[in-house]
Enzyme design. Structure first.
Site, PDB file in Angstrom:
ATOM      1  N   ASP A 256       0.867  -1.184   0.000  1.00  0.00           N
ATOM      2  CA  ASP A 256       0.000   0.000   0.000  1.00  0.00           C
ATOM      3  C   ASP A 256       0.900   1.229   0.000  1.00  0.00           C
ATOM      4  OD1 ASP A 256      -1.662   2.143   0.516  1.00  0.00           O
ATOM      5  OD2 ASP A 256      -2.299   1.444   2.497  1.00  0.00           O
TER       6      ASP A 256
ATOM      7  N   GLU B  80      32.310   4.882   4.445  1.00  0.00           N
ATOM      8  CA  GLU B  80      32.787   4.567   5.793  1.00  0.00           C
ATOM      9  C   GLU B  80      31.712   4.971   6.789  1.00  0.00           C
ATOM     10  OE1 GLU B  80      36.586   6.353   6.624  1.00  0.00           O
ATOM     11  OE2 GLU B  80      37.199   6.220   4.531  1.00  0.00           O
TER      12      GLU B  80
ATOM     13  N   GLU C  19      29.996   5.388  10.302  1.00  0.00           N
ATOM     14  CA  GLU C  19      30.216   5.480  11.743  1.00  0.00           C
ATOM     15  C   GLU C  19      28.865   5.421  12.452  1.00  0.00           C
ATOM     16  OE1 GLU C  19      34.178   8.349  11.414  1.00  0.00           O
ATOM     17  OE2 GLU C  19      32.228   9.213  11.912  1.00  0.00           O
TER      18      GLU C  19
ATOM     19  N   GLU D 282      35.815   4.562  17.263  1.00  0.00           N
ATOM     20  CA  GLU D 282      36.025   5.888  16.662  1.00  0.00           C
ATOM     21  C   GLU D 282      36.301   6.933  17.748  1.00  0.00           C
ATOM     22  OE1 GLU D 282      36.612   7.974  14.460  1.00  0.00           O
ATOM     23  OE2 GLU D 282      36.719   6.737  12.662  1.00  0.00           O
TER      24      GLU D 282
ATOM     25  N   GLU E  43      33.267   2.145  13.970  1.00  0.00           N
ATOM     26  CA  GLU E  43      33.310   2.136  12.513  1.00  0.00           C
ATOM     27  C   GLU E  43      33.698   0.741  12.043  1.00  0.00           C
ATOM     28  OE1 GLU E  43      36.100   4.003   8.990  1.00  0.00           O
ATOM     29  OE2 GLU E  43      35.304   5.408  10.481  1.00  0.00           O
TER      30      GLU E  43
ATOM     31  N   HIS F  41      32.106   9.174   5.202  1.00  0.00           N
ATOM     32  CA  HIS F  41      32.956   9.566   4.084  1.00  0.00           C
ATOM     33  C   HIS F  41      32.759   8.556   2.955  1.00  0.00           C
ATOM     34  CE1 HIS F  41      35.583  10.932   7.689  1.00  0.00           C
ATOM     35  NE2 HIS F  41      34.620  11.812   7.442  1.00  0.00           N
TER      36      HIS F  41
ATOM     37  N   ARG G 275      42.415  16.157   5.818  1.00  0.00           N
ATOM     38  CA  ARG G 275      41.079  15.829   6.308  1.00  0.00           C
ATOM     39  C   ARG G 275      40.285  17.049   6.758  1.00  0.00           C
ATOM     40  NH1 ARG G 275      43.802  10.980   6.808  1.00  0.00           N
ATOM     41  NH2 ARG G 275      42.493   9.112   6.639  1.00  0.00           N
TER      42      ARG G 275
ATOM     43  N   GLU H  87      37.574  10.959  -1.978  1.00  0.00           N
ATOM     44  CA  GLU H  87      36.730  10.774  -0.793  1.00  0.00           C
ATOM     45  C   GLU H  87      35.931  12.048  -0.570  1.00  0.00           C
ATOM     46  OE1 GLU H  87      37.726   9.473   3.744  1.00  0.00           O
ATOM     47  OE2 GLU H  87      38.546  11.386   3.071  1.00  0.00           O
TER      48      GLU H  87
ATOM     49  N   ARG I 112      33.576  13.947   1.936  1.00  0.00           N
ATOM     50  CA  ARG I 112      33.511  13.798   3.380  1.00  0.00           C
ATOM     51  C   ARG I 112      32.256  14.374   4.076  1.00  0.00           C
ATOM     52  NH1 ARG I 112      38.069  12.376   5.889  1.00  0.00           N
ATOM     53  NH2 ARG I 112      37.789  13.767   7.668  1.00  0.00           N
TER      54      ARG I 112
END
Length: 488
Positions: free
Chosen positions: A57, A138, A140, A224, A232, A281, A357, A377, A379
């Site tokens: 539905d 990745e 977490e 982490e 992670e 990430h 980073r 990557e 992030r």
């Protein structure tokens, strides 16, 4: 318990041979939650895989259908079959199948089905001249001993009689059991050994179930940065739709393992104030050729900076150009913007770099002179997103960058968190949106790049649902707002 080349015929034989009692038909709704219906295994027929199962539905699923057009059909994908591990060796052994969704009465694919949009993204990759894209998110998450809304669940919505919440974790500095454990201080949770890391067995169990029952390979798992059970578990990369299916499976396994170990897992980005939040990430690359002749189009051994190709640079340029709009899909909750603030390793600034980073787009450079690992990557995303939509949106942005040859500009090899606002302005570094509403406004004005993959009604419905969510989360005062403003 995994089948090779699971055709419908072989799958039905497997069900009888393994004495499977139930079949769980699963799909993801638009906000990103797993939905399911369970049928007795003896009712599943070979034609259900070609004709669909009329058990949905659509008007009862948020963002799907109006009440006057509610009938929908589910088409199980035999390639997604797996016995749910927590039902194995029980009287209720259950087989999981992820479904594609169709309109009823012989109708076409449901245009807003997240899995359909992911499949359209894979088609777009091929139309752009590539053969496959690989994805490695990745994820977490937090695992708590308990979580309670106080004094009751209903007061979280209507707080006139008092409300709050309580998180308990044996790892937390505020833990009730702090006399017998080694608490993890705020921001000191990265890689501590047991007994501080109390969740090794839980992560071992999750990783084992992912491999043994779903054939999902995990590279590693660890604690982490945050206190109170932040974890992670990293999966090996896979193709777009397959990896999105894997994320659906991953979240389901994490929650069920925690439940059966008398804990509770959450993928809420920022459940704890004052500590790092949970992100996701997303690593991605584009390849040409198949099997032994394939090559990574992001790799250029002659590039002195990071061994990346011009194609990769254009892909980065597309992500940067559309980053603020992308946040409406990849960071789609009001809680996401509690994470996207400076000071907690969150990627607030739209820039690219190798190794760095503090930039929103990073080029990992662990190895030199190797083609296979070359990737970028992205992030900003977090684990509250609809993973099918997120992968599709990132694909659309990257391909738009390649098509229009968007130059990402110079990389930033400085700690952006330490730069002054004036210096960031000089370098042309913009910021991610500061709220869900700001991100939705960006998406409203910058949505054309999505239209090669996303049907217009899917974008419209996303904006409608998320705007209402923002409104509902904005109109209610919180305890902190009373603290901040009551004496004004």
């Amino acid at each position: 318990m995994i089948m090779a080349t699971p055709t419908p015929e072989k799958l039905l034989e497997f069900i009888k041979e393994k004495n499977v009692k139930w079949v769980d038909l699963q799909f993801m709704d638009i906000p990103g939650y797993i939905q399911h219906i369970t049928i007795p295994s003896y009712t599943l027929k070979e034609e259900d895989f070609t004709d669909g199962i009329g058990k949905l539905d659509g008007s009862s699923i948020k963002g799907f259908k109006s009440i006057f057009e509610s009938d929908m059909r589910m088409f199980p994908d035999p390639n997604t079959c797996a016995v749910l591990p927590w039902t194995d060796n029980t009287p209720h052994k259950t087989l999981r199948l992820i479904c594609d969704l169709y309109d009823a009465f012989g109708g076409p694919r449901f245009t807003r089905d997240p899995r359909y949009i992911a499949q359209k993204a894979e088609e777009a990759v091929k139309k752009a001249g590539f053969d496959v894209s690989y994805w490695g998110p990745e994820l977490e998450f937090f695992v708590f001993d308990s979580f309670k809304l106080l004094p009751s669940f209903s007061t979280a919505r209507d707080a006139w009689s008092g409300t709050g919440y309580e998180i308990q974790s044996k790892e937390a500095p505020w833990s009730h059991t702090s006399g017998i454990n080694h608490p993890i201080r705020f921001k000191e949770g990265y890689y501590p050994a047991p007994p501080q890391d109390t969740l090794v067995d839980l992560r071992n169990e999750i990783t084992g179930q992912l491999y043994d029952y779903f054939n999902i390979i995990c590279d590693a798992h660890h604690h982490e940065v945050a206190t109170a059970g932040q974890c992670e578990i990293d999966m090996k990369y896979d193709t777009l739709t397959k990896m999105a299916d894997n994320v659906l499976t991953y979240k389901n396994v994490v929650k069920n393992v925690a439940y059966h170990m008398k804990m509770i897992a959450t993928f809420m980005p920022k459940p704890i104030f004052g500590d790092n939040a949970s992100g996701m990430h997303i690593h991605q690359s584009l390849w040409k050729g198949m099997n032994g002749s394939s090559h990574n189009t992001f790799y250029d051994p002659d590039d002195e900076y990071a061994e990346i190709s011009q194609t990769c640079r254009y892909y980065i340029g597309g992500l940067m150009e559309h980053s603020r709009a992308l946040c409406a899909i990849t960071s789609p909750t009001t809680n996401s913007y509690k994470r996207l603030v400076p000071g907690y390793e969150a990627p607030v600034y739209i820039a690219w770099s190798k190794r760095n980073r503090s930039a929103s787009i990073r080029v990992p450079v662990y190895e030199k002179g190797k083609e296979a690992p070359k990737r970028i990557e992205f992030r900003p995303p977090d684990t509250s997103c609809n993973i099918y939509y997120a992968f599709a949106a990132l694909t659309a942005a990257g391909l738009d960058g390649i098509k229009k040859k968007m130059d990402p500009g110079n990389p930033c090899d400085e700690n952006i968190y330490h730069l002054t606002a004036e210096r960031r302005h000089e370098m042309g570094i913009k910021e991610c949106p500061g709220s869900l509403q700001e991100a939705l406004d960006e998406l409203e004005t910058d949505r054309k790049f999505l239209e090669s993959i996303f049907p217009g009604d899917a974008i419209d419905m996303w904006i409608e649902l998320k705007s209402e969510e923002y409104k509902q989360n904005s109109i209610r005062p919180t305890p902190f707002e009373f603290y901040q403003y009551f004496d004004i």
